[in-house]
Design a protein around this motif. Structure first.
Motif, PDB file in Angstrom:
ATOM      1  N   LEU A 114       2.503 -36.230  43.904  1.00 52.69           N
ATOM      2  CA  LEU A 114       3.284 -36.084  42.474  1.00 52.69           C
ATOM      3  C   LEU A 114       4.652 -35.713  43.107  1.00 52.69           C
ATOM      4  N   VAL A 166       7.424 -36.518  39.332  1.00 52.86           N
ATOM      5  CA  VAL A 166       6.297 -36.096  38.384  1.00 52.86           C
ATOM      6  C   VAL A 166       6.036 -34.899  38.585  1.00 52.86           C
ATOM      7  N   SER A 182       6.203 -32.273  35.438  1.00 49.33           N
ATOM      8  CA  SER A 182       5.088 -31.662  34.855  1.00 49.33           C
ATOM      9  C   SER A 182       4.916 -30.062  34.513  1.00 49.33           C
ATOM     10  N   LYS A 183       6.004 -29.510  35.354  1.00 50.56           N
ATOM     11  CA  LYS A 183       6.154 -28.107  35.288  1.00 50.56           C
ATOM     12  C   LYS A 183       7.067 -27.808  34.095  1.00 50.56           C
ATOM     13  N   PRO A 222       3.935 -30.940  29.507  1.00 52.53           N
ATOM     14  CA  PRO A 222       2.651 -31.725  29.839  1.00 52.53           C
ATOM     15  C   PRO A 222       2.948 -33.510  29.711  1.00 52.53           C
ATOM     16  N   LEU A 223       2.681 -34.242  30.951  1.00 53.17           N
ATOM     17  CA  LEU A 223       2.934 -35.452  30.861  1.00 53.17           C
ATOM     18  C   LEU A 223       1.602 -36.306  30.411  1.00 53.17           C
ATOM     19  N   GLY A 262       4.972 -32.920  24.507  1.00 49.84           N
ATOM     20  CA  GLY A 262       4.685 -33.812  25.983  1.00 49.84           C
ATOM     21  C   GLY A 262       5.643 -34.732  26.138  1.00 49.84           C
ATOM     22  N   ILE A 303      -1.110 -34.734  33.017  1.00 50.96           N
ATOM     23  CA  ILE A 303      -0.853 -33.842  34.039  1.00 50.96           C
ATOM     24  C   ILE A 303       0.220 -32.773  33.504  1.00 50.96           C
ATOM     25  N   ASP A 304      -0.412 -31.587  33.805  1.00 48.56           N
ATOM     26  CA  ASP A 304       0.409 -30.443  33.390  1.00 48.56           C
ATOM     27  C   ASP A 304       0.553 -29.365  34.370  1.00 48.56           C
ATOM     28  N   ASN A 305       1.644 -29.188  34.749  1.00 53.97           N
ATOM     29  CA  ASN A 305       1.937 -28.149  35.889  1.00 53.97           C
ATOM     30  C   ASN A 305       1.458 -28.545  37.182  1.00 53.97           C
TER      31      ASN A 305
END
Length: 176
Positions: free
Chosen positions: A6, A17, A21-22, A25-26, A58, A144-146
């Motif tokens: 990532l 990414v 994502s931090k 949410p992606l 998002g 993807i989240d965090n």
């Protein structure tokens, strides 16, 4: 998958990414080649949903196999506003995410022909033609989240049509 992947996935905006994502949410959307009817249908769908995705907190990141000029041409055609994307002409990120090459049936089976008529003619995306990229590469969508993959939609057929808003809503299930 190793999180360093990532970090290596740097978008057209210069952020990885992982960094993105931090922030929120992606939906990371791995596209087929731009000549694919279903790739263009996905761009059409996401163009219509981009405001709602943003309103729900998002963001979108596209992974594609084409050159910058071709990608930007399609993002512009489908009115995607300031799209974030990662070029992956060698499909290394596709492989890292477990996306495989399609079988004959996954790419050319009956379901694809039926859905292809709808996507190409009725929805106005035109017919398929080979474009830059691997014509056998299967697509997928990852939430993807965090830095964590919370949900994945791996296409069983090139004609599968994900419910992007439903996928984005999955992030709430993991926070509760």
């Amino acid at each position: 998958m190793d999180n360093s992947v990532l970090e290596k996935m740097v978008t057209s905006d210069g952020e990885s990414v992982m960094e993105l994502s931090k922030k929120k949410p992606l939906l990371v959307v791995f596209l087929r080649h731009f000549g694919c009817i279903f790739c263009r249908e996905a761009l059409q769908d996401l163009s219509k949903l981009q405001d709602e995705i943003q309103e729900k907190g998002g963001d979108l990141v596209f992974i594609h196999m084409a050159n910058k000029e071709t990608a930007e041409q399609y993002f512009k055609k489908y009115k995607l506003v300031n799209p974030k994307w990662v070029q992956d002409s060698e499909c290394k990120y596709y492989q890292e995410f477990g996306l495989v090459k399609g079988t004959f049936n996954q790419l050319f089976g009956f379901k694809n022909w039926v859905r292809g008529v709808d996507a190409a003619i009725i929805k106005g995306n035109g017919v398929s033609w080979k474009q830059l990229g691997d014509g056998f590469q299967m697509p997928g969508v990852f939430l993807i989240d965090n830095g964590d993959i919370k949900y994945s939609f791996v296409h069983n057929s090139a004609a599968d049509r994900p419910n992007y808003l439903d996928i984005l809503s999955k992030v709430e299930q993991f926070k509760n």
